[in-house]
Design a protein around this motif. Structure first.
Motif, PDB file in Angstrom:
ATOM      1  N   PHE A 268       0.852  -1.203   0.000  1.00  0.00           N
ATOM      2  CA  PHE A 268       0.000   0.000   0.000  1.00  0.00           C
ATOM      3  C   PHE A 268       0.875   1.235   0.000  1.00  0.00           C
ATOM      4  CE2 PHE A 268      -1.835   3.401   2.635  1.00  0.00           C
ATOM      5  CZ  PHE A 268      -2.996   3.686   1.928  1.00  0.00           C
ATOM      6  N   ALA A 269       0.491   2.203  -0.818  1.00  0.00           N
ATOM      7  CA  ALA A 269       1.162   3.501  -0.837  1.00  0.00           C
ATOM      8  C   ALA A 269       0.132   4.572  -0.531  1.00  0.00           C
ATOM      9  CB  ALA A 269       1.801   3.761  -2.205  1.00  0.00           C
ATOM     10  N   ALA A 270       0.347   5.330   0.533  1.00  0.00           N
ATOM     11  CA  ALA A 270      -0.599   6.383   0.926  1.00  0.00           C
ATOM     12  C   ALA A 270      -0.755   7.395  -0.203  1.00  0.00           C
ATOM     13  CB  ALA A 270      -0.101   7.078   2.192  1.00  0.00           C
ATOM     14  N   GLY A 271      -1.992   7.784  -0.448  1.00  0.00           N
ATOM     15  CA  GLY A 271      -2.271   8.739  -1.509  1.00  0.00           C
ATOM     16  C   GLY A 271      -2.413   8.111  -2.877  1.00  0.00           C
ATOM     17  N   ILE A 272      -2.063   6.806  -2.988  1.00  0.00           N
ATOM     18  CA  ILE A 272      -2.110   6.125  -4.287  1.00  0.00           C
ATOM     19  C   ILE A 272      -3.056   4.929  -4.253  1.00  0.00           C
ATOM     20  CG2 ILE A 272      -0.757   4.872  -6.017  1.00  0.00           C
ATOM     21  CD1 ILE A 272       1.633   6.639  -5.164  1.00  0.00           C
ATOM     22  N   GLY A 273      -2.807   3.965  -3.362  1.00  0.00           N
ATOM     23  CA  GLY A 273      -3.711   2.831  -3.265  1.00  0.00           C
ATOM     24  C   GLY A 273      -3.015   1.550  -2.862  1.00  0.00           C
ATOM     25  N   THR A 274      -3.765   0.449  -2.983  1.00  0.00           N
ATOM     26  CA  THR A 274      -3.296  -0.876  -2.579  1.00  0.00           C
ATOM     27  C   THR A 274      -2.961  -1.715  -3.810  1.00  0.00           C
ATOM     28  OG1 THR A 274      -4.764  -0.770  -0.653  1.00  0.00           O
ATOM     29  CG2 THR A 274      -3.890  -2.939  -1.228  1.00  0.00           C
ATOM     30  N   ALA A 275      -1.935  -2.526  -3.694  1.00  0.00           N
ATOM     31  CA  ALA A 275      -1.539  -3.407  -4.791  1.00  0.00           C
ATOM     32  C   ALA A 275      -2.707  -4.313  -5.158  1.00  0.00           C
ATOM     33  CB  ALA A 275      -0.323  -4.235  -4.383  1.00  0.00           C
ATOM     34  N   VAL A 276      -3.106  -4.274  -6.417  1.00  0.00           N
ATOM     35  CA  VAL A 276      -4.293  -5.011  -6.853  1.00  0.00           C
ATOM     36  C   VAL A 276      -4.121  -6.517  -6.710  1.00  0.00           C
ATOM     37  CG1 VAL A 276      -3.572  -5.172  -9.279  1.00  0.00           C
ATOM     38  CG2 VAL A 276      -6.011  -5.141  -8.707  1.00  0.00           C
ATOM     39  N   ALA A 277      -2.889  -6.996  -6.720  1.00  0.00           N
ATOM     40  CA  ALA A 277      -2.633  -8.435  -6.603  1.00  0.00           C
ATOM     41  C   ALA A 277      -3.070  -8.978  -5.246  1.00  0.00           C
ATOM     42  CB  ALA A 277      -1.149  -8.724  -6.829  1.00  0.00           C
ATOM     43  N   TYR A 278      -3.196  -8.106  -4.255  1.00  0.00           N
ATOM     44  CA  TYR A 278      -3.548  -8.545  -2.910  1.00  0.00           C
ATOM     45  C   TYR A 278      -4.982  -8.200  -2.526  1.00  0.00           C
ATOM     46  CZ  TYR A 278       1.435  -9.363  -2.321  1.00  0.00           C
ATOM     47  OH  TYR A 278       2.713  -9.842  -2.476  1.00  0.00           O
ATOM     48  N   THR A 279      -5.755  -7.696  -3.466  1.00  0.00           N
ATOM     49  CA  THR A 279      -7.127  -7.317  -3.154  1.00  0.00           C
ATOM     50  C   THR A 279      -8.111  -8.259  -3.834  1.00  0.00           C
ATOM     51  OG1 THR A 279      -7.275  -5.784  -5.038  1.00  0.00           O
ATOM     52  CG2 THR A 279      -6.485  -4.895  -2.947  1.00  0.00           C
ATOM     53  N   GLY A 280      -9.288  -8.340  -3.280  1.00  0.00           N
ATOM     54  CA  GLY A 280     -10.350  -9.170  -3.843  1.00  0.00           C
ATOM     55  C   GLY A 280     -11.678  -8.782  -3.233  1.00  0.00           C
ATOM     56  N   LYS A 281     -12.720  -9.534  -3.561  1.00  0.00           N
ATOM     57  CA  LYS A 281     -14.054  -9.253  -3.053  1.00  0.00           C
ATOM     58  C   LYS A 281     -14.536 -10.410  -2.194  1.00  0.00           C
ATOM     59  CE  LYS A 281     -15.423  -6.373  -6.990  1.00  0.00           C
ATOM     60  NZ  LYS A 281     -16.416  -6.151  -8.080  1.00  0.00           N
ATOM     61  N   GLY A 282     -15.433 -10.089  -1.253  1.00  0.00           N
ATOM     62  CA  GLY A 282     -15.985 -11.108  -0.368  1.00  0.00           C
ATOM     63  C   GLY A 282     -15.904 -10.673   1.081  1.00  0.00           C
ATOM     64  N   GLY A 283     -16.278 -11.557   1.973  1.00  0.00           N
ATOM     65  CA  GLY A 283     -16.254 -11.223   3.391  1.00  0.00           C
ATOM     66  C   GLY A 283     -14.870 -11.319   3.995  1.00  0.00           C
ATOM     67  N   GLY A 284     -14.759 -10.784   5.207  1.00  0.00           N
ATOM     68  CA  GLY A 284     -13.504 -10.881   5.943  1.00  0.00           C
ATOM     69  C   GLY A 284     -12.358 -10.117   5.327  1.00  0.00           C
ATOM     70  N   ARG A 285     -12.646  -8.977   4.744  1.00  0.00           N
ATOM     71  CA  ARG A 285     -11.595  -8.176   4.110  1.00  0.00           C
ATOM     72  C   ARG A 285     -11.520  -6.789   4.738  1.00  0.00           C
ATOM     73  NH1 ARG A 285      -9.464 -10.445  -0.369  1.00  0.00           N
ATOM     74  NH2 ARG A 285     -10.495 -12.348  -1.088  1.00  0.00           N
ATOM     75  N   VAL A 286     -10.389  -6.128   4.516  1.00  0.00           N
ATOM     76  CA  VAL A 286     -10.195  -4.774   5.038  1.00  0.00           C
ATOM     77  C   VAL A 286      -9.676  -3.881   3.910  1.00  0.00           C
ATOM     78  CG1 VAL A 286      -9.780  -5.429   7.434  1.00  0.00           C
ATOM     79  CG2 VAL A 286      -7.861  -5.313   5.837  1.00  0.00           C
ATOM     80  N   ARG A 287     -10.127  -2.645   3.951  1.00  0.00           N
ATOM     81  CA  ARG A 287      -9.638  -1.623   3.027  1.00  0.00           C
ATOM     82  C   ARG A 287      -8.613  -0.778   3.760  1.00  0.00           C
ATOM     83  NH1 ARG A 287     -14.097   0.921   2.241  1.00  0.00           N
ATOM     84  NH2 ARG A 287     -14.772  -0.269   0.420  1.00  0.00           N
ATOM     85  N   ILE A 288      -7.422  -0.686   3.189  1.00  0.00           N
ATOM     86  CA  ILE A 288      -6.355   0.090   3.814  1.00  0.00           C
ATOM     87  C   ILE A 288      -6.431   1.522   3.315  1.00  0.00           C
ATOM     88  CG2 ILE A 288      -3.870   0.256   4.229  1.00  0.00           C
ATOM     89  CD1 ILE A 288      -3.651  -2.701   3.461  1.00  0.00           C
ATOM     90  N   GLY A 289      -6.292   2.467   4.224  1.00  0.00           N
ATOM     91  CA  GLY A 289      -6.347   3.878   3.849  1.00  0.00           C
ATOM     92  C   GLY A 289      -5.355   4.700   4.649  1.00  0.00           C
ATOM     93  N   TRP A 290      -5.368   5.985   4.415  1.00  0.00           N
ATOM     94  CA  TRP A 290      -4.421   6.892   5.066  1.00  0.00           C
ATOM     95  C   TRP A 290      -5.129   8.192   5.425  1.00  0.00           C
ATOM     96  CZ3 TRP A 290      -0.285   7.463   7.761  1.00  0.00           C
ATOM     97  CH2 TRP A 290       0.372   8.692   7.819  1.00  0.00           C
ATOM     98  N   PHE A 291      -4.906   8.657   6.655  1.00  0.00           N
ATOM     99  CA  PHE A 291      -5.448   9.955   7.093  1.00  0.00           C
ATOM    100  C   PHE A 291      -4.284  10.831   7.532  1.00  0.00           C
ATOM    101  CE2 PHE A 291      -6.785  12.711  10.630  1.00  0.00           C
ATOM    102  CZ  PHE A 291      -7.710  13.496   9.947  1.00  0.00           C
ATOM    103  N   ALA A 292      -4.092  11.943   6.810  1.00  0.00           N
ATOM    104  CA  ALA A 292      -3.021  12.886   7.164  1.00  0.00           C
ATOM    105  C   ALA A 292      -3.580  13.906   8.142  1.00  0.00           C
ATOM    106  CB  ALA A 292      -2.512  13.586   5.907  1.00  0.00           C
TER     107      ALA A 292
END
Length: 294
Positions: A268-292
């Motif tokens: 994950f890079a703040a301000g850009i996003g999460t590597a798509v290779a590690y993301t998917g859909k379904g339950g038990g997931r988390v969205r990584i974000g950044w708050f400055a």
């Protein structure tokens, strides 16, 4: 509560006030500092004003009238500055192309208004002229920085931004190396004081698998322009520098955007996003974000 200061007798001369006070048999106290000629205002009042009065009778009224005209002109200039400022705003920044279209005088007027809003001590006319020249003639890819007492003005592409001195100082702070371990145990927020913000982990139907993330050795590091990240299935992997340029993140802000690694892979890079290779859909997931927070 704000204090309302009223001075209704400013237009009445001292001589008239003294005459009225004597007529009413009123006593008053003279401030001793009013006779001290080391103060410019006293020297002007006691030495210069009598000479002007004797040679130019009635000049006080003309002086007051001129002062009134200047106050009116100042109010008009501020109203125009506010109007132009709102027309040139781009979020918290100013659009340089819109400023340039105003002409030099209105450009300077907006700049003074903007700096006053920032609480910055007003620069000289010479500084304003030099600043205008640099800001308007710089190449679009140039990184113009103008230092002021209390902050800096920076140009990135078509935008001018102002940064407070304390925020500029944080740019010089040493950032952690990539090998700094991050212990995540399912918290919603992890403060990163060195980066002046927080990593966010929000439960969602699309994102990184939470169970997998809990088992990974996580590390935090500072910005690396050459590092690559693929954030979309329909777009190729790109360098962080290219991502930042696309999102118009100026160079001086990139260093305070943390990178989150899972092992040796950039996750994950703040301000850009999460590597798509590690993301998917379904339950038990988390969205990584950044708050400055800064």
């Amino acid at each position: 509560q704000p204090i309302l200061l009223l001075r209704p007798l400013l237009s009445v001369s001292k001589k008239a006030l003294e005459s009225w006070a004597r007529e009413k048999r009123l006593a008053w106290v003279e401030d001793e500092s009013n006779a001290d000629l080391r103060y410019t205002r006293n020297a002007v009042r006691l030495k210069v004003m009598p000479v002007l009065s004797s040679n130019f009778p009635g000049f006080e009224k003309r002086l007051l009238r001129s002062a009134g005209h200047m106050q009116s002109a100042a109010r008009l200039l501020r109203a125009l500055a506010e109007m132009d400022f709102n027309a040139c705003r781009d979020g918290e920044a100013l659009d340089i192309s819109r400023l340039a279209a105003l002409g030099n005088d209105r450009f300077d007027n907006v700049l003074r208004f903007w700096l006053d809003r920032q609480g910055v001590r007003m620069p000289s006319a010479a500084w304003l002229e030099s600043a205008r020249t640099q800001l308007l003639t710089a190449r679009e890819d140039a990184q113009v920085r103008l230092d002021l007492e209390g902050g800096v003005i920076r140009r990135y592409r078509q935008r001018l931004v102002f940064q407070k001195a304390e925020k500029v100082a944080k740019e010089q702070m040493e950032l952690p190396e990539r090998q700094v371990r991050l212990a995540w145990k399912g918290e919603a927020r992890i403060p990163l004081a060195a980066f002046d913000g927080e990593l966010l982990f929000e439960e969602a139907n699309e994102g990184v698998e939470k169970a997998w993330l809990l088992t990974q050795p996580l590390f935090v590091g500072g910005y690396e322009g050459s590092a690559r990240l693929k954030v979309s299935t329909i777009r190729p992997s790109r360098s962080l520098k290219a991502h930042c340029q696309e999102r118009q993140i100026p160079p001086w802000e990139r260093g305070r955007l943390p990178l989150l690694y899972a092992g040796s892979d950039l996750l994950f890079a703040a301000g850009i996003g999460t590597a798509v290779a590690y993301t998917g859909k379904g339950g038990g997931r988390v969205r990584i974000g950044w708050f400055a927070s800064g």
